[in-house]
Design a protein around this motif. Structure first.
Motif, PDB file in Angstrom:
ATOM      1  N   CYS A  40       0.834  -1.203   0.000  1.00  0.00           N
ATOM      2  CA  CYS A  40       0.000   0.000   0.000  1.00  0.00           C
ATOM      3  C   CYS A  40       0.865   1.248   0.000  1.00  0.00           C
ATOM      4  CB  CYS A  40      -0.930  -0.008   1.195  1.00  0.00           C
ATOM      5  SG  CYS A  40      -0.049  -0.097   2.730  1.00  0.00           S
ATOM      6  N   CYS A  77       3.465   5.224   4.837  1.00  0.00           N
ATOM      7  CA  CYS A  77       2.578   4.863   3.738  1.00  0.00           C
ATOM      8  C   CYS A  77       1.127   5.096   4.149  1.00  0.00           C
ATOM      9  CB  CYS A  77       2.801   3.405   3.343  1.00  0.00           C
ATOM     10  SG  CYS A  77       2.238   2.231   4.580  1.00  0.00           S
ATOM     11  N   MET A  79      -1.307   3.311   4.930  1.00  0.00           N
ATOM     12  CA  MET A  79      -1.882   2.589   6.068  1.00  0.00           C
ATOM     13  C   MET A  79      -0.922   2.525   7.249  1.00  0.00           C
ATOM     14  SD  MET A  79      -4.015  -0.381   4.136  1.00  0.00           S
ATOM     15  CE  MET A  79      -4.813  -0.875   5.653  1.00  0.00           C
ATOM     16  N   ASP A  80       0.107   3.356   7.217  1.00  0.00           N
ATOM     17  CA  ASP A  80       1.059   3.453   8.320  1.00  0.00           C
ATOM     18  C   ASP A  80       1.767   2.137   8.635  1.00  0.00           C
ATOM     19  OD1 ASP A  80       0.513   6.176   8.681  1.00  0.00           O
ATOM     20  OD2 ASP A  80      -1.193   5.720   9.960  1.00  0.00           O
ATOM     21  N   MET A  81       1.991   1.341   7.615  1.00  0.00           N
ATOM     22  CA  MET A  81       2.705   0.075   7.820  1.00  0.00           C
ATOM     23  C   MET A  81       4.211   0.260   7.627  1.00  0.00           C
ATOM     24  SD  MET A  81       0.004  -1.922   5.522  1.00  0.00           S
ATOM     25  CE  MET A  81       1.095  -3.261   5.117  1.00  0.00           C
ATOM     26  N   PHE A  82       4.577   1.116   6.678  1.00  0.00           N
ATOM     27  CA  PHE A  82       5.976   1.395   6.405  1.00  0.00           C
ATOM     28  C   PHE A  82       6.248   2.848   6.751  1.00  0.00           C
ATOM     29  CE2 PHE A  82       4.743  -1.908   3.416  1.00  0.00           C
ATOM     30  CZ  PHE A  82       5.732  -2.869   3.635  1.00  0.00           C
TER      31      PHE A  82
END
Ligand SMILES: [Cu+2]
Length: 89
Positions: A40, A77, A79-82
């Motif tokens: 994402c 990113c 969705m705040d994953m990276f």
């Protein structure tokens, strides 16, 4: 001389380099190029650095970032994953 610091960040399964150093008080920009369709990472945003945008595949997107304050600032990113870090020092 206020030479603008422009740092390239490649977006492919994360951010490379993950940590960018900028000199305080010098104009600066991050130039993101997403080269992978994975995950994402097609959006990037930063409350700290005041940008939010889509990242089209293989099209460089440049965002000015403030360097008036020293410190560590993050972006991530959609969705705040990276996440990636900008260190102003
Ligand atoms: Cu994500």
């Amino acid at each position: 001389m206020n030479t603008k610091q422009i740092v390239d960040v490649t977006v492919a399964g994360g951010y490379s380099p993950a940590v960018v150093h900028l000199q305080q008080g010098q104009p600066a920009a991050l130039r993101f190029t997403r080269t992978s369709d994975q995950g994402c990472l097609d959006q990037v945003h930063s409350a700290d650095l005041h940008f939010a945008s889509d990242l089209p595949l293989n099209v460089a997107q440049t965002f000015d970032v403030p360097t008036d304050k020293a410190g560590e600032f993050n972006y991530s990113c959609g969705m705040d994953m990276f996440s990636g870090t900008v260190v102003v020092d």
